[in-house]
Scaffold this active site. Structure first.
Site, PDB file in Angstrom:
ATOM      1  N   ASN A 136       0.937  -1.223   0.042  1.00 56.79           N
ATOM      2  CA  ASN A 136      -0.002   0.050   0.109  1.00 56.79           C
ATOM      3  C   ASN A 136       0.842   1.385  -0.017  1.00 56.79           C
ATOM      4  O   ASN A 136       2.084   1.219   0.573  1.00 56.79           O
ATOM      5  CB  ASN A 136      -0.898  -0.087   1.161  1.00 56.79           C
ATOM      6  N   ASN A 138       1.023   3.764   1.816  1.00 56.35           N
ATOM      7  CA  ASN A 138       1.827   4.107   3.285  1.00 56.35           C
ATOM      8  C   ASN A 138       2.522   3.142   3.708  1.00 56.35           C
ATOM      9  O   ASN A 138       2.894   3.420   4.886  1.00 56.35           O
ATOM     10  CB  ASN A 138       0.570   4.686   3.896  1.00 56.35           C
ATOM     11  N   LYS A 139       3.012   2.150   3.091  1.00 54.02           N
ATOM     12  CA  LYS A 139       3.882   1.042   3.538  1.00 54.02           C
ATOM     13  C   LYS A 139       5.522   1.372   3.300  1.00 54.02           C
ATOM     14  O   LYS A 139       5.570   2.102   2.447  1.00 54.02           O
ATOM     15  CB  LYS A 139       3.579  -0.285   3.214  1.00 54.02           C
ATOM     16  N   THR A 140       5.963   0.931   3.781  1.00 51.20           N
ATOM     17  CA  THR A 140       7.821   0.778   3.462  1.00 51.20           C
ATOM     18  C   THR A 140       8.043   0.775   1.924  1.00 51.20           C
ATOM     19  O   THR A 140       8.540   1.273   1.375  1.00 51.20           O
ATOM     20  CB  THR A 140       8.514   0.056   4.521  1.00 51.20           C
TER      21      THR A 140
END
Length: 171
Positions: A136, A138-140
């Site tokens: 996603n 907003n993930k690393t």
């Protein structure tokens, strides 16, 4: 990178959690021990198949499942533990895998927030039966949206792929 033989891409980690429950043949009336301190997908993954999410306590130090709480909740209906590696901090996988082995319980690792995290030198997502990662925005590691399931088990790989692809064989 993860040193597992099989992976299946999915449109989201939520879909990966749902596919994992299905691939492990968890169904109506079965119980899945998971965390109350995470996204709702961990509980709804069980509900999609008629299984019952059972919430264990979390450890203050890690935000991940407390192994003592897990063990206190195991019943004859417990079929899986859905571990969440919260904030990139690995859960106590030695104790969780010991519980799973003693009670013949499957383990799904939600690694949505834990790309590259290691527990005692081993990457999370590779301890249990299936590891689920989020891609996603907003993930690393991000692709806008998406997810990946990893497993060492050929049959689980096939079942994950079938669920992901509406029951059509693509393997």
């Amino acid at each position: 990178y993860y040193g597992v033989k099989y992976s299946v891409s999915v449109n989201s980690a939520t879909s990966g959690l749902y596919a994992s429950i299905g691939a492990l043949d968890i169904g109506y009336g079965d119980e899945v021990i998971t965390s109350p301190y995470t996204m709702t997908a961990c509980a709804t993954a069980a509900l999609v198949y008629g299984a019952i999410p059972i919430f264990a306590d979390v450890q203050l130090e890690t935000g991940s499942l407390d192994p003592d709480s897990i063990e206190s909740l195991v019943t004859e209906r417990t079929k899986a533990i859905l571990v969440v590696h919260q904030f990139g901090i690995p859960a106590d996988m030695d104790r969780i895998m010991d519980i799973a082995k003693r009670y013949n319980i499957k383990v799904i690792e939600d690694c949505a927030q834990a790309h590259g995290a290691k527990y005692k030198g081993q990457l999370v997502g590779t301890f249990g039966d299936i590891g689920v990662f989020s891609l996603n925005v907003n993930k690393t590691i991000q692709t806008g949206e998406g997810g990946v399931c990893v497993t060492k088990n050929k049959d689980l790989h096939y079942r994950l792929a079938l669920i992901r692809n509406h029951g059509e064989s693509v393997v």
